[in-house]
Design a protein around this motif. Structure first.
Motif, short mmCIF file in Angstrom:
data_model
loop_
_atom_site.label_atom_id
_atom_site.label_comp_id
_atom_site.label_asym_id
_atom_site.label_seq_id
_atom_site.Cartn_x
_atom_site.Cartn_y
_atom_site.Cartn_z
N VAL A 1 0.29 37.69 83.62
CA VAL A 1 1.71 37.44 83.82
C VAL A 1 1.99 38.20 84.97
N VAL A 2 2.24 37.63 86.24
CA VAL A 2 2.44 38.43 87.38
C VAL A 2 3.85 38.32 87.98
N ASP A 3 4.20 38.99 88.91
CA ASP A 3 5.62 39.28 89.31
C ASP A 3 5.58 38.52 90.60
N ILE A 4 6.96 38.06 91.05
CA ILE A 4 7.10 37.26 92.34
C ILE A 4 7.13 38.15 93.37
N ALA A 5 5.95 38.85 93.86
CA ALA A 5 5.69 39.64 94.69
C ALA A 5 4.23 39.61 94.97
N CYS A 6 3.54 40.81 95.49
CA CYS A 6 2.32 40.78 96.00
C CYS A 6 1.21 40.12 94.97
N SER A 7 1.48 40.90 93.58
CA SER A 7 0.39 40.29 92.77
C SER A 7 0.53 38.74 92.49
N TYR A 8 1.45 38.13 92.82
CA TYR A 8 1.63 36.69 92.63
C TYR A 8 0.23 35.94 93.05
N TRP A 9 -0.25 36.23 94.28
CA TRP A 9 -1.47 35.91 94.78
C TRP A 9 -2.35 35.88 93.67
N SER A 10 -2.44 36.62 92.65
CA SER A 10 -3.58 36.32 91.71
C SER A 10 -3.49 35.16 91.17
N MET A 11 -2.55 34.38 91.01
CA MET A 11 -2.44 33.19 90.33
C MET A 11 -3.08 32.26 91.08
N ASP A 12 -3.58 32.11 92.24
CA ASP A 12 -4.33 31.29 93.15
C ASP A 12 -5.55 31.70 92.94
N THR A 13 -6.18 32.88 92.62
CA THR A 13 -7.37 33.33 92.57
C THR A 13 -8.24 33.42 91.19
N MET A 14 -7.46 34.03 90.11
CA MET A 14 -8.27 34.18 88.92
C MET A 14 -8.14 32.95 88.00
N ASN A 15 -9.23 32.81 87.47
CA ASN A 15 -9.51 31.65 86.65
C ASN A 15 -9.11 31.80 85.34
N ASP B 1 -5.16 31.20 82.60
CA ASP B 1 -3.73 30.93 82.40
C ASP B 1 -2.98 31.88 83.10
N SER B 2 -2.00 31.56 83.83
CA SER B 2 -0.98 32.39 84.51
C SER B 2 0.25 31.92 84.56
N ILE B 3 1.32 32.86 84.33
CA ILE B 3 2.52 32.62 84.40
C ILE B 3 3.32 33.65 85.47
N ALA B 4 4.41 33.39 86.28
CA ALA B 4 5.06 34.12 87.25
C ALA B 4 6.63 34.26 86.63
N GLY B 5 7.18 35.20 86.04
CA GLY B 5 8.22 35.53 85.57
C GLY B 5 9.12 35.98 86.72
N PRO B 6 10.58 35.87 86.52
CA PRO B 6 11.50 36.42 87.43
C PRO B 6 11.21 37.90 87.92
N HIS B 7 11.39 38.06 89.27
CA HIS B 7 11.22 39.24 89.71
C HIS B 7 11.65 40.64 88.93
N GLY B 8 10.64 41.32 88.23
CA GLY B 8 10.91 42.57 87.46
C GLY B 8 10.86 42.16 86.09
N ARG B 9 10.59 41.02 85.64
CA ARG B 9 10.68 40.67 84.23
C ARG B 9 9.26 40.57 83.53
N CYS B 10 8.40 40.86 84.11
CA CYS B 10 7.01 40.60 83.82
C CYS B 10 6.87 41.18 82.35
#
Length: 248
Positions: free
Chosen positions: A46-60, A62-71
């Motif tokens: 679970v990543v944030d809509i911020a810098c950590s969002y990049w890990s969705m494209d990098t880590m193999n 299942d990932s989800i990005a929640g609204p900012h601050g709601r991780c």
């Protein structure tokens, strides 16, 4: 015999992190810990809509990005419906301690068995370098505090480990990335957080002091030195709470 070191197999792409940023190191520590524990096929990130969002494209994973601050809230929901899945959060201090402070507090209050990894770089990085009420040091200039943070207008930074340890949670620790010794120690904290979840022991939060050369307007070496000389004085390193057995 020489040991051959290669990248974790779970890292399958290149991220857009700025040069010298600690997020990439943290991402590797997460991947190494997960693979060493053999849980890479049972992970949700679970990543944030911020810098950590990049890990969705990098880590193999299942990932989800929640609204900012709601991780923490998103991770809680996933863990409730998929209790046997290892759920972890990779988010920043702005997301976890300011915009999402309520979500983090209530996840700790309920002792939800997730692994939360919070990157403390004292600033809102992705949105341009604004002051972070929870972590920006006094005197630091940001785009929203151009004359420097002062306690009269902005209050003072807070040690969230001291706040959270008042709750009945499993594990709280703070690491840093300014040298190899601290990076290895931080990895042990991250790995312990995943071990706790595997054993369904409760809420684990690992905060990591990380540099942000771009928004701090420092070289990577200067930024690492600032973490060591400034941030560790405000946010002391170490284990703040361990409800279980002594860490390996």
């Amino acid at each position: 015999m020489n040991k051959i070191i290669s990248k974790p197999e779970s890292i399958i792409g290149i991220t857009g992190y700025c040069p010298g940023c600690g997020h990439g190191v943290i991402q590797r520590l997460i991947a190494e810990s997960i693979e060493e524990l053999g849980i890479q096929d049972n992970i949700i990130n679970v990543v944030d809509i911020a810098c950590s969002y990049w890990s969705m494209d990098t880590m193999n994973f299942d990932s989800i990005a929640g609204p900012h601050g709601r991780c923490a809230a998103v991770a809680t929901g996933i863990k409730k419906v998929r209790p046997k899945t290892n759920v972890y959060v990779h988010a920043g201090d702005g997301s976890s301690y300011v915009i999402g402070l309520s979500e983090t507090i209530f996840t700790a209050l309920r002792d939800v068995p997730i692994t939360m990894i919070v990157v403390n770089n004292g600033i809102f990085g992705m949105t341009g370098g604004q002051l972070n009420l929870a972590t920006t040091p006094l005197g630091d200039k940001t785009v929203s505090s151009p004359y420097g943070r002062n306690s009269e207008n902005y209050g003072s930074p807070i040690n969230m480990m001291e706040v959270l340890k008042n709750y009945d949670v499993e594990f709280l620790a703070r690491g840093a990335l300014f040298n190899g010794k601290e990076i290895n120690k931080t990895k042990r904290y991250i790995k312990q957080g995943f071990k706790n979840q595997i054993n369904n022991k409760g809420f684990s939060l690992i905060e990591i002091l990380s540099n942000c050369p771009t928004n701090w307007k420092l070289s990577p070496i200067e930024a690492a030195d600032k973490v060591k000389e400034v941030y560790t004085k405000i946010f002391p390193l170490g284990v703040y709470k361990d409800r279980g057995e002594k860490n390996e």
